[in-house]
Design a protein around this motif. Structure first.
Motif, PDB file in Angstrom:
ATOM      1  N   UNK A  81      -2.042  12.583  -3.948  1.00  0.00           N
ATOM      2  CA  UNK A  81      -0.898  13.385  -4.335  1.00  0.00           C
ATOM      3  C   UNK A  81      -0.393  14.137  -3.122  1.00  0.00           C
ATOM      4  N   UNK A  82       0.571  15.008  -3.355  1.00  0.00           N
ATOM      5  CA  UNK A  82       1.112  15.785  -2.254  1.00  0.00           C
ATOM      6  C   UNK A  82       0.425  17.153  -2.273  1.00  0.00           C
ATOM      7  N   UNK A 139       1.940   5.672  -6.531  1.00  0.00           N
ATOM      8  CA  UNK A 139       1.498   4.505  -5.771  1.00  0.00           C
ATOM      9  C   UNK A 139       2.461   3.386  -6.098  1.00  0.00           C
ATOM     10  N   UNK A 190       2.924  12.350  -6.668  1.00  0.00           N
ATOM     11  CA  UNK A 190       3.166  11.141  -5.891  1.00  0.00           C
ATOM     12  C   UNK A 190       3.024   9.911  -6.763  1.00  0.00           C
ATOM     13  N   UNK A 226       2.277   4.518  -0.718  1.00  0.00           N
ATOM     14  CA  UNK A 226       2.116   5.718  -1.542  1.00  0.00           C
ATOM     15  C   UNK A 226       3.337   6.588  -1.303  1.00  0.00           C
ATOM     16  N   UNK A 281      -4.072   6.996  -1.635  1.00  0.00           N
ATOM     17  CA  UNK A 281      -5.301   6.303  -2.029  1.00  0.00           C
ATOM     18  C   UNK A 281      -5.714   5.298  -0.955  1.00  0.00           C
ATOM     19  N   UNK A 310       5.370   9.791  -1.467  1.00  0.00           N
ATOM     20  CA  UNK A 310       5.175  11.230  -1.676  1.00  0.00           C
ATOM     21  C   UNK A 310       6.494  11.935  -1.943  1.00  0.00           C
ATOM     22  N   UNK A 346       0.810  -1.215   0.000  1.00  0.00           N
ATOM     23  CA  UNK A 346       0.000   0.000   0.000  1.00  0.00           C
ATOM     24  C   UNK A 346       0.841   1.261   0.000  1.00  0.00           C
ATOM     25  N   UNK A 358       0.680  14.863   2.360  1.00  0.00           N
ATOM     26  CA  UNK A 358       0.366  13.901   1.303  1.00  0.00           C
ATOM     27  C   UNK A 358      -1.018  13.277   1.504  1.00  0.00           C
TER      28      UNK A 358
END
Lengths: 825, 436
Positions: B372-373, A95, A93, A84, B398, A86, A82, B395
């Motif tokens: 996103x950031x 994933x 960003x 993500x 999802x 940044x 999971x 940030x």
């Protein structure tokens, strides 16, 4: 019933006379020892990079994989899944969990965990560095198994030895080259082995293993689509040539069902397995493979072949239970129904394809069909040298003598043509085509070339040593001497009929396909014919010597390639000075460590995407774009900034919160893969999205094309002549001389030697004395290879209109300066 | 020991000095350097200086060409504000030059520049650097044949009764300036693109800038409302600059004199100069219109700790404190137009904050369905106030793999299909294997 299986440690013979079995056991032990030695060879030939340089991660992508592995080892698998991120692709960003092939990371992570749980405190980096060499040993063994299934253990051993040191594979798997391909080639070869094994034995056990191996391949590399296209093609080939058997069915059907189910479990593949377009290609051109990213084409091929094999299976089944007359009726029925279904499927596919704007083709698959497609339409694909078509010398560099042995191997595969040897032929044919499209796909060709060359060499030794043996009665029957020529050759002839018999056993048991067996029995007479084929003694001896010489040449070349050509980590460069001394350029790490020590944790660093992975991994700073080029617009934004004048560039970077700009500059030391050499790609990619950047503005028209080659970027060759010449000297265009990339690269450059001579472009630069108004230089490495600039803050005040007296003064002074240096302006 | 004692004495004597200096906590200036052409100005403009002193400023008067002039010592600025009442000075004395003055501004200090017809290039270039362009014609003055101040002798209409003031309570105070402001001096203009400069006192449409006695040979370059008489500039670091085309504006004579605008029946006993100058100087020396924002914080609804990352579609609450400096203390700033952006390349959420009238601003919203950031951005630029620009990065990720809905109603046919297939296969196997 004789067991057709053979363990990794060589062939086991259960039947035959005592002396023969003793000899075979002896051969088995030797083969085992040879395999171990091959493993050691494969591992140790890849350690040149560690010995010559140091134990570091290489290049670009491996840094990302290393960072991911660190994250995995720190946070566990669920957080990895999971994740993500940044700190990259700011502010979008990325994933990570859903966009990486997790196989390599999970493999190294598991190794690290196991090793540490055994109280062997290895760092994650060490594990990552040595993953590739370990897996290339595995790949050699897998090649042995595969070739053994095709042509017996002699060919297997030769192929394994060749694969252990084939330069093409070494280039991607030296210690430190921690990339997907490192484990994927093993997975590829092993999956093929299990497929062949299932095909030869008809065992559901191997079929299931095959699906699992395929799953590992899907986890590891986008190249899995090659497997999932090649196997259906082979199945289709077998069906078309009348080689259908229940073994084929067992080899194929479970793989399709289990394999597709497992593949869709990998997040990065997911529903791509069934959703993406590109099926049109697969439908019309069954060999089309888009191995970059999608399963799609393969999926349709897979399903169609799946349907066909069921139809065929049904046909054979019905044939078995019906009388011949009834069967004819049934055939017409089935064929007409099948045709109707096919027509319906074609109609649907055409409708779907026609409705999509790109007609169902993706850029990368089009690149595979038409190698010039990318250079014309998708600069971001074309800009990577890996995606260029290879030159002819690169074949000789990467597979060396194998290129000449492969045709012989193909011929050997036709005598006799079995299910497994036809698969190998199909493998080499497709991989040769794809390697001709993209340089990086040479890697897929390498195992195929090794297998076929192994077969060729082994067959040649077989024939020649047999000739010698027949003509020297004293030696005949004495295995120990023959073994000196190549232990493999002794075992080979005995084992071939063995495996064939084994292969036949199962269908024979079923008592259903008599005619099939007739086809498969054909090899036996040819075998006897072969025994009669005896060459003159002298010719044989000379030929053996020549072959040994060829092999020696290959070994020398491979060791040279491993030691000199493919071991450079590319983050540390070395050069030899005239007096033989070694000079080390460690500028990249110098710059990255400067960033990590002197900038704020949340600062954003802009650079061309090549350096994104390294910056996040080594400097731990947020970057705008990186080597995972998933967002073309974002890359184009950076490209536009780099090709804009200072003020506009400042505005673009400021709007993206960039604090620092990093450029790589090779003009001082002559490092050719620098940003100026990549610059036209920035212009081109930027101009592709933002049309105010026009490529002709950066080029001097009507001049000869000069080749500026670089390792990562092929520059001029893809470069249409009409656009003119790219230059940075006094004749360069004003747009070029005022763009940010020029200014950041050549700022204060004239101070190095007094006249600003660029050692990469071999010319004096056009504009030497200038000041930066919106950027300030904060760090330049020892050899000037990396230069870091900081964005100046916005001006505190806005000035009024310039006073007459003042402006005239400044203009005149500027004019003085310029006039002195550039008489053409 | 003696040395130590001296050291202590020195530090102690400096302490009040230090504590009075400009700081973010007490933004009002304390120490002001006044540079004069001539010490006679000290008495002729005494009302202005006295009003400053009475408000607690330490004024230090020096001649502009004093050879010992210095704004800073050992890297520390000695003053918080600089008043340049020396229009005709060609060169500053000591270490002071244009660059030093500008550095003084760029490090956050305030500046008053007053010019008149004798304005030197030096003064003009200081103004230019701040974004104000004086008329380049030497000895040109602002002339207005309609809005001049009526006087005993019918002069050349260079004494202007200006009443076109900027409409801002923050800059000019709450009490309206009724009487016109007397002005005699040179014109300047502002670049329209300059967002930092403001015309505080502008000329009427009938004004123009020319030599008052010479005949006009060509049309004047500066005319009408483009002419600014007094302008202020608030730099990006919130340093404030006042530029006036007239030094006499600050003089006792103008402040005391009565004024009647030509063509207007109303005659004022006292001109608006004193009120104008006093109020403007209050703004200039940060006694008014200085905001402070901070303590940007955000929490997920129902939680107390600030998260390191949000998930898409989270509900969050956002807080920020904004205070205004009243001259001697921080008071809560009350406004209904403070907005927060949830920003990633463009604002995805733009919300007006509500205040509790105690300085705390608050709002709540749902994180958009985009990962996103992001940044929480408070960009507050209001006329006359210091500009606030705060941001905080956050940030947005999802859904995790287990945060999706597990069973979807619309997919029940598919669940049914798979379970039927499984059951069917099982039955088929049983029948096939045991039914022979």
């Amino acid at each position: 019933m004789a067991s057709p299986e053979s363990a990794v440690n060589g062939p086991t013979m259960t039947a035959g006379a005592a002396s023969k079995s003793l000899r075979n056991a002896f051969g088995g032990v030797i083969a085992f020892i040879i395999l171990v030695l091959i493993g050691v060879l494969a591992f140790s030939i890849r350690l040149f990079s560690v010995i010559k340089y140091e134990s570091v991660i290489h290049e670009f992508d491996p840094y990302f994989n290393y960072r991911v592995t660190q994250f995995l080892s720190k946070n566990g698998i669920y957080d990895f899944w999971n994740w993500f991120d940044d700190r990259t692709w700011y502010p979008l960003g990325r994933v990570i969990g859903g966009t990486v092939y997790p196989g390599l990371t999970l493999t190294a992570g598991t190794i690290w965990k196991v090793v540490n749980s055994l109280n062997i405190p290895l760092s994650v980096e060490t594990v990552c560095v040595f993953t590739a060499p370990i897996f290339s040993a595995f790949a050699s063994w897998a090649a042995y198994l595969l070739t053994k299934e095709v042509k017996g253990p002699g060919a297997g051993l030769t192929a394994a030895a060749l694969l252990a040191m084939v330069p093409s594979y070494i280039s991607r798997s030296v210690a430190g080259s921690y990339d997907n391909e490192a484990v994927a080639i093993f997975a590829l070869v092993f999956t093929f082995y299990l497929y062949i094994k299932t095909l030869n034995t008809g065992s559901l056990f191997y079929a299931t293993l095959n699906a699992l191996a395929y799953f590992y391949m899907v986890c590891s590399w986008g190249g899995y689509t090659f497997i999932i296209n090649l196997i259906p093609m082979h199945v289709l080939l077998c069906i078309v040539t009348g080689r259908y058997s229940s073994r084929l069915y067992i080899a194929y059907a479970p793989l399709v069902v289990l394999g597709t189910l497992l593949a869709s479990l990998v997040p990065v593949v997911g529903f791509n397995a069934v959703l993406t377009s590109e099926h049109f290609a697969s439908f019309l051109f069954l060999i089309l493979v888009d191995r970059q990213c999608h399963l799609s084409s393969s999926y349709y091929l897979l399903v169609q072949v799946f349907i066909i094999i069921h139809v065929v299976a049904l046909a054979y089944y019905i044939k078995g239970i019906l009388s011949p007359k009834m069967f004819k009726v049934a055939v017409t029925l089935v064929v007409s129904v099948g045709l109707a279904v096919c027509c319906a499927v074609i109609a649907i596919l055409i409708a779907v394809v026609a409705s999509s704007p790109t007609k169902g083709w993706s850029g990368r698959s089009l690149t595979l069909l038409d190698p010039t497609y990318a250079s014309k339409y998708i600069p971001i694909i074309a800009s990577v040298s890996e995606h260029q078509p290879p030159t002819w010398p690169s074949y000789f560099m990467d597979i060396n003598v194998l290129a000449f042995l492969v045709p012989a191997g193909i011929i050997a595969c036709f005598m006799p043509l079995t299910d497994s040897s036809s698969f190998v032929i199909l493998y080499i044919v497709t991989s040769v085509y794809f390697s001709g499209v993209m340089v990086r796909l040479m890697l897929v060709l390498a195992p195929a070339a090794c297998i076929l060359s192994g077969i060729a060499l082994s067959e040649a030794f077989n024939v020649l040593t047999r000739s010698i043996k027949f003509q020297l009665p004293g030696i005949a029957g004495n295995p120990s001497i023959a073994e000196e020529n190549g232990s493999s050759t002794v075992v080979a002839p005995n084992d071939i009929p063995k495996t064939e018999e084994a292969a036949k056993e199962k269908p024979a048991k079923k008592n259903r396909k008599k005619e099939k067996e007739n086809v498969e029995k054909k090899p036996t007479p040819s075998k006897t014919e072969k025994r009669l084929l005896v060459l003159p003694l002298e010719a044989s001896v000379i030929a053996v010597l020549l072959l040994v010489l060829l092999g020696a040449f290959y070994v020398v070349h491979c060791v040279w390639a491993a030691a000199e050509a493919y071991s450079a980590p590319s983050i540390v460069l070395t050069s030899h000075s005239n007096d033989g001394g070694l000079h080390v350029f460690d500028d990249f790490r110098e710059a990255y460590s400067w960033l990590s020590h002197n900038t704020d944790v949340d600062d954003k660093v802009a650079s061309w995407w090549d350096y994104g992975y390294q910056t996040t991994a080594m400097a731990n700073r947020t970057v705008l774009v990186d080597n995972n080029t998933w967002n073309n617009t974002h890359i184009a934004t950076v490209g536009t900034a780099m090709s804009s004048p200072e003020k506009q560039a400042w505005e673009i970077f400021h709007s993206l919160d960039v604090k620092y700009v990093l450029v790589v500059f090779g003009g001082v030391v002559g490092y050719p893969s620098d940003d100026i050499n990549k610059f036209l790609w920035m212009v081109r990619i930027g101009g592709g999205v933002f049309p105010h950047i026009k490529e002709p503005d950066y080029l001097v028209s009507f001049s000869n094309l000069r080749m500026l080659t670089s390792q990562t970027y092929l520059f001029a060759c893809l470069y249409p002549k009409r656009d003119g010449q790219y230059r940075i000297d006094a004749q360069a265009t004003p747009t070029m001389l005022n763009c940010l990339m020029y200014k950041l690269s050549y700022f204060r450059f004239v101070e190095t030697d007094g006249k600003g001579f660029d050692r990469v472009r071999r010319t004096e630069i056009g504009k030497k004395h200038f000041k930066l108004t919106h950027f300030e230089e904060v760090f330049t490495t020892h050899h000037w290879m990396v230069r870091i600039y900081k964005l100046k803050p916005q001006r505190n005040r806005i000035r009024g209109k310039t006073k007459k007296s003042k402006s005239s003064r400044s203009v005149s002074s500027k004019r003085d300066v310029r006039g002195k240096r550039n008489p053409w302006h | 020991m003696a040395k130590l004692a001296i050291f202590f004495a020195l530090t102690l004597s400096f302490l009040p000095f230090l504590s009075h200096s400009f700081s973010p906590d007490t933004p009002t200036d304390r120490r002001i350097l006044v540079l004069l052409d001539d010490f006679s100005l000290k008495s002729s403009h005494s009302i202005f200086f006295t009003s400053l002193k009475s408000r607690g400023f330490d004024l230090e008067f020096k001649l502009a060409d004093d050879p010992k002039l210095a704004l800073q010592r050992y890297g520390q600025y000695l003053y918080d504000g600089l008043v340049l009442f020396a229009p005709s000075v060609e060169r500053f004395g000591g270490a002071l030059d244009v660059a030093a003055v500008l550095d003084f501004v760029d490090s956050g200090h305030d500046l008053i520049v007053a010019a008149d017809t004798t304005a030197s290039d030096l003064i003009k270039s200081v103004a230019t650097e701040c974004g104000v362009d004086f008329d380049e014609e030497p000895s040109a003055m602002v002339i207005d044949h309609q809005n001049y101040a009526v006087s005993d002798v019918d002069g050349d209409h260079t004494l202007i009764a200006a009443d076109e003031l900027i409409n801002s309570d923050v800059i000019l105070g709450k009490t309206k300036i009724e009487a016109p402001v007397l002005f005699k001096g040179i014109a300047h203009s502002l670049n329209a693109a300059n967002t930092l400069a403001l015309k505080v006192l502008s000329a009427s449409p009938s004004a123009y800038s020319a030599h008052p006695t010479a005949k006009l040979s060509s049309p004047p370059s500066l005319t009408g409302s483009a002419i600014s008489l007094v302008s202020v500039v608030q730099a990006r670091n919130n340093a404030r600059i006042m530029i006036s085309g007239s030094l006499d504006l600050f003089s006792n004579r103008y402040m005391k004199s009565s004024v009647q605008k030509a063509g207007s029946p109303s005659k004022y006993e006292k001109s608006g100069n004193e009120q104008f100058v006093t109020e403007l100087s209050k703004w200039l020396f940060h006694e008014r219109g200085h905001l402070k924002a901070g303590n940007l914080r955000h929490v997920k609804v129902g939680e107390t700790n600030e998260p390191a990352m949000y998930r898409i579609k989270d509900d969050l609450e956002f807080y920020v404190d904004i205070y205004e400096w009243s001259g001697n203390s921080w008071e809560p700033y009350v406004a209904d137009d403070v907005q927060v952006q949830f920003y990633m390349m463009s604002p995805y959420v733009l919300k007006t904050l509500s205040t509790d009238k105690k300085g705390l601003y608050h709002t709540s919203f749902k994180v958009p369905d985009v990962y996103g950031v992001f940044q929480f951005k408070v960009e507050y630029q209001k006329l006359g106030y210091t500009s606030l620009s705060l941001s905080k990065q956050i940030p947005v990720r999802p859904f995790r793999h287990n945060e999706y809905e597990r069973f979807i109603t619309t997919a029940f046919p598919y669940y049914g299909a798979s379970f039927t297939t499984m059951a069917g296969f099982f039955i088929f196997s049983v029948v096939y294997l045991y039914n022979k």
